[in-house]
Motif scaffolding. Sequence first.
Motif, mmCIF file in Angstrom:
data_model
loop_
_atom_site.group_PDB
_atom_site.id
_atom_site.type_symbol
_atom_site.label_atom_id
_atom_site.label_comp_id
_atom_site.label_asym_id
_atom_site.label_seq_id
_atom_site.Cartn_x
_atom_site.Cartn_y
_atom_site.Cartn_z
ATOM 1 N N PRO A 56 0.806 -1.220 0.000
ATOM 2 C CA PRO A 56 0.000 0.000 0.000
ATOM 3 C C PRO A 56 0.842 1.275 0.000
ATOM 4 N N GLU A 57 2.079 1.176 0.516
ATOM 5 C CA GLU A 57 2.950 2.353 0.530
ATOM 6 C C GLU A 57 3.287 2.849 -0.877
ATOM 7 N N LEU A 58 3.190 1.945 -1.859
ATOM 8 C CA LEU A 58 3.537 2.334 -3.228
ATOM 9 C C LEU A 58 2.635 3.453 -3.736
ATOM 10 N N ALA A 59 1.409 3.520 -3.238
ATOM 11 C CA ALA A 59 0.463 4.546 -3.705
ATOM 12 C C ALA A 59 0.996 5.953 -3.450
ATOM 13 N N LEU A 60 1.799 6.137 -2.401
ATOM 14 C CA LEU A 60 2.397 7.444 -2.140
ATOM 15 C C LEU A 60 3.347 7.829 -3.270
ATOM 16 N N PHE A 61 4.136 6.857 -3.739
ATOM 17 C CA PHE A 61 5.103 7.121 -4.804
ATOM 18 C C PHE A 61 4.407 7.338 -6.144
ATOM 19 N N THR A 62 3.464 6.473 -6.470
ATOM 20 C CA THR A 62 2.755 6.651 -7.742
ATOM 21 C C THR A 62 1.937 7.941 -7.715
ATOM 22 N N GLY A 63 1.404 8.288 -6.537
ATOM 23 C CA GLY A 63 0.643 9.524 -6.432
ATOM 24 C C GLY A 63 1.502 10.750 -6.704
ATOM 25 N N PHE A 134 7.634 15.271 0.694
ATOM 26 C CA PHE A 134 7.929 14.224 1.678
ATOM 27 C C PHE A 134 8.253 14.850 3.041
ATOM 28 N N ALA A 135 9.053 15.920 3.035
ATOM 29 C CA ALA A 135 9.427 16.558 4.301
ATOM 30 C C ALA A 135 8.193 17.091 5.026
ATOM 31 N N ALA A 136 7.263 17.675 4.267
ATOM 32 C CA ALA A 136 6.033 18.183 4.882
ATOM 33 C C ALA A 136 5.180 17.048 5.436
ATOM 34 N N ARG A 137 5.180 15.918 4.744
ATOM 35 C CA ARG A 137 4.396 14.773 5.197
ATOM 36 C C ARG A 137 4.909 14.259 6.542
ATOM 37 N N TYR A 138 6.220 14.332 6.721
ATOM 38 C CA TYR A 138 6.822 13.817 7.950
ATOM 39 C C TYR A 138 7.415 14.967 8.779
ATOM 40 N N ARG A 139 6.668 16.080 8.865
ATOM 41 C CA ARG A 139 7.184 17.275 9.521
ATOM 42 C C ARG A 139 7.472 17.054 11.006
ATOM 43 N N ASN A 140 6.864 16.045 11.624
ATOM 44 C CA ASN A 140 7.132 15.770 13.037
ATOM 45 C C ASN A 140 8.327 14.843 13.247
ATOM 46 N N HIS A 141 8.917 14.377 12.147
ATOM 47 C CA HIS A 141 10.118 13.535 12.252
ATOM 48 C C HIS A 141 11.280 14.377 12.774
#
Length: 375
Positions: A56-63, A134-141
Motif C-alpha cells: 500500500p505504501e507504493l500509492a504514495l510514490f505513484t501519487g 515528503f518533508a512536509a508529510r513527515y514534519r514531526n520527524h
Amino acid sequence: MNHPERDGVIRQGSVAWQAATGSAGVLLDAAEIGSMAETLLLGFLDEQDLLAVELPELALFTGLLRDLIAAGGKRIRPQLCVLGWHAITCEPPTSAVWRVAASLELFHAFALIHDDVMDHSVLRRGRLTAHRVFAARYRNHRDADSLGEHAAILLGDIALGWSYELLHDRDSAPDLSRAVGAALNALRTETLIGQYLDLSATGCSAADLETAWRIIRLKTTKYTIERPLQLGALLAGAGRAQLETLSEYAIPLGDAFQLRDDLLGVFGDSGDTGKGTLDDLREGKHTVLMATAYQRATPAQTRLLRRYLGNPGLSERDADRIRRVVTDTGAREAVEQMIDSRVSQALAALDVGTLEPDAEGALRRLVHTAANRST
C-alpha cells in the motif's frame, strides 16, 4: 499464481495504450502527443498499483509521480520521439514508438526529482518539489528535511526503473532491442555524466566556457533533442543520411534550448517558469551565460560576482546586482546572439530535403517555439 480478476482489471486499464497505438498515420501536434504520453504514463502507473496490492505504501510514490506528470511540462522529448518517426515514414507510430515516447517522459521525471534534491529546489512546475512534499508529510520527524531528500531519491529510483520496464511488452520488445538499445543507454549515460559535470562545476567562479558547453551538450542537447529524435527515427528504419540530418538539426537546437533556459533562470518570471527565480544564482550554476559574464567582467564586476553568486542566502536585491553585471558586460546580449545563430543553423540543417515534408515543417516550427519560449 494466476490472478484472473486482477489481470482483467489491468487489461481494462490498458485501453489508453491501445487507443494511442491505434492512431492513424497523421502528424499529431505537440499537445496531442503530450496528451497521449501523459495518458500512457498514467495508465502504466495504475497498472503498477494493481500489480502491487500487497504494498500500500507504493500509492504514495505513484501519487507523487501522477502529480508531477499532471503539473504539466513541455513534453518535448515524447514530441521529438514521435516526430523522429514521422520524419522517416508516413506509417502510423507503432506500440514501440509510443512506449519509448512515454518512457522518455518518465526518465525525465527521474532526472527532475534527483536534480531538485541536488539543487535544494523548492518549486517545480509551480508546485512543491518531491523532497519538500515528503518533508512536509513527515514534519514531526526529528530530521524531516533529510527524510524528505532520501525518500525523493527512492522516488527517482523507482521512476528510472519503471522508465525501462515501460518499454517492454510482447509486441514492442523485439523492435526495441534491435533498434534503440544503444541509443537509450547512451542517453542515460550522457545525462548522468552531464549532471556530474554540472554538480562539480557549480559554485566555481570562472570564465570556463568549455566546461559550460560540455554541460549543455551532455545534459540538454543530446538528452532533450538529439536522442529522442534518433530513437523515433531508428524505430522507423532511418538511414545514415537521415540520422545525420537530424543530428545537424538537433545539436544547435539543443544548444539554443538550454541557452534560453539559462537566461530564464536569471531573468525569467517564476509565474511563467514554475521555478524559483533565485535558484540558479543561489546555486552558482556554471552556465555559458555566467562564464561569458566572467570573461567580460571588469575587476570590480568580477569581485561582485564572486561575492554574491553561489550565496545560499542571496536576496532579490543582491540578485539584481548580479543581473546588472550580466547585462552591463554584454553577456546577456551575447547569449541572445548565440541563440539566434543556432536557430539559423538548425533551420538550415533541414534544407537538404531528406526528411518527410510534414514532419520537416513541424520541426521548423519547433525551433522557434523552443528557442523563444518564456517557460
